[in-house]
Design an enzyme around this catalytic site. Structure first.
Site, PDB file in Angstrom:
ATOM      1  N   GLN A 136     160.365  -5.925  73.577  1.00 47.85           N
ATOM      2  CA  GLN A 136     159.708  -5.424  72.364  1.00 47.85           C
ATOM      3  C   GLN A 136     158.934  -6.540  71.656  1.00 47.85           C
ATOM      4  O   GLN A 136     159.447  -7.632  71.456  1.00 47.85           O
ATOM      5  CB  GLN A 136     160.782  -4.837  71.422  1.00 47.85           C
ATOM      6  N   ASP A 174     155.414  -1.356  80.365  1.00 50.32           N
ATOM      7  CA  ASP A 174     154.436  -1.452  79.266  1.00 50.32           C
ATOM      8  C   ASP A 174     153.013  -1.582  79.824  1.00 50.32           C
ATOM      9  O   ASP A 174     152.039  -1.376  79.104  1.00 50.32           O
ATOM     10  CB  ASP A 174     154.702  -2.719  78.433  1.00 50.32           C
ATOM     11  N   LYS A 220     163.154   4.647  71.441  1.00 55.34           N
ATOM     12  CA  LYS A 220     163.011   4.597  72.897  1.00 55.34           C
ATOM     13  C   LYS A 220     164.335   4.968  73.559  1.00 55.34           C
ATOM     14  O   LYS A 220     164.374   5.712  74.538  1.00 55.34           O
ATOM     15  CB  LYS A 220     162.538   3.196  73.330  1.00 55.34           C
TER      16      LYS A 220
HETATM   17  N1  GUN Z   1     155.560  -3.304  69.798  1.00 61.45           N
HETATM   18  C1  GUN Z   1     154.783  -2.328  69.247  1.00 61.45           C
HETATM   19  N2  GUN Z   1     154.345  -1.493  70.216  1.00 61.45           N
HETATM   20  C2  GUN Z   1     154.838  -1.953  71.392  1.00 61.45           C
HETATM   21  C3  GUN Z   1     154.754  -1.505  72.746  1.00 61.45           C
HETATM   22  O1  GUN Z   1     154.100  -0.513  73.080  1.00 61.45           O
HETATM   23  N3  GUN Z   1     155.422  -2.253  73.663  1.00 61.45           N
HETATM   24  C4  GUN Z   1     156.133  -3.351  73.315  1.00 61.45           C
HETATM   25  N4  GUN Z   1     156.751  -4.023  74.293  1.00 61.45           N
HETATM   26  N5  GUN Z   1     156.241  -3.788  72.077  1.00 61.45           N
HETATM   27  C5  GUN Z   1     155.605  -3.081  71.118  1.00 61.45           C
END
Ligand code: GUN
Length: 291
Positions: free
Chosen positions: A97, A120, A53
């Site tokens: 996350q 998200d 990211k």
């Molecule tokens: N963990 C795995 N995929 C995601 C996601 O799309 N967002 C977040 N915040 N955590 C994740």
């Protein structure tokens, strides 16, 4: 007939290049988009996701802030970090996350992120907006699926879509998005108690597999000319290979590609799209502050 392969690597790169150009213009107007990412604990997969990211932010020109917190962090401490980002006007998006360590209640944490910064799209307020067709953000993986269908050149209006899996992150929001007035699909969400699953799949124009069962969707469950989107990412043993495992989707790719009009691969399909859509939401959040 062998299916067209819809490459998430290519489409996500295209999207990131478009966003990179957009950020140049936003900066010229005095707006510096910024995403804050919070990682609690040492989960190796989460570290890879967070690092990817950050790389995408750098590529596009989005500032990325990172809070790495130890696994012993308390709920209160994490709430304080989020509160700091909520109050910071230079931060447009906040992502915590997942998964969080077991002692931290995920729901409480996700609901503490300001809906305006919830890139998200996990906050119930933003989820609710989608269901009434007033979209602020779209959740990243479902938005990536829809973008792949559109950029693959396929229409959803009037089509029968079968979604395999009813998770809050993928299946449920996708069904909510696809039958809205801008998409106009007729959606069936299938799950473990669904009857006549094979027949339902075999009559669908578009199948989205998102239930987390390796290579579940077989060739005889797909009609000729269907579009198949594979959201699954499963590790299966592969003795003799360097890593000892390989990644497969929820679709039996080799069989299904002989029947489908188009199919997404795993890896390199939906996966890279998720980050691209997160970047898009961050730009949306940033632009909202200029209105
Ligand atoms: N963990 C795995 N995929 C995601 C996601 O799309 N967002 C977040 N915040 N955590 C994740």
């Amino acid at each position: 007939m062998s299916a067209k392969i819809i490459s998430g690597n290519e489409v996500s790169q295209q999207l990131k290049d478009e966003m990179k150009e957009e950020v140049v213009k936003l900066k010229a107007q005095g707006l510096q988009p910024c995403l804050a990412v919070i990682l609690v604990g040492e989960d190796p997969a989460s570290r890879v996701y967070v690092s990817n990211k950050k790389k995408s932010c750098e590529y596009i020109g989005i500032t990325s802030l990172e809070s790495r917190l130890p696994a012993e962090t308390t709920t209160e401490e994490l709430l304080q970090v989020i509160d700091g980002y909520n109050k910071d006007k230079s931060v447009h998006g906040i992502l915590c996350q997942l998964p969080l360590p077991k002692h931290i209640p995920e729901t409480k944490i996700l609901r503490s992120i300001l809906p305006e910064k919830d890139v998200d799209c996990f906050h119930p307020f933003n989820v609710g907006l989608i269901s009434i067709g007033e979209v602020r953000f779209l959740p990243c993986t479902p938005a990536g699926v829809i973008e792949l269908i559109k950029r693959g050149g396929f229409e959803t209006s009037g089509k029968d879509v079968v979604i395999l899996g009813r998770s809050n992150i993928v299946g449920r929001p996708l069904s909510n998005m696809l039958d809205q007035r801008n998409m106009n699909a007729t959606v069936t969400v299938c799950h473990t108690k669904t009857k006549n699953l094979k027949e339902r799949c075999a009559s669908a124009d578009i199948i989205i597999a998102a239930m987390g069962v390796p290579e579940f969707l077989k060739g005889d469950m797909v009609k000729d000319g269907a579009v198949v989107i594979d959201v699954g990412i499963n590790r299966v043993d592969a003795p003799g290979t360097e890593k000892g495992f390989k990644l497969v989707g929820d679709v039996a790719f080799d069989e299904v590609k002989e029947k489908a009009a188009a199919i997404t691969p795993v890896p390199g399909g939906v996966g890279p799209m998720t980050i691209a859509m997160l970047m898009k939401n961050t730009l949306t959040a940033a632009k909202e502050t200029m209105k």
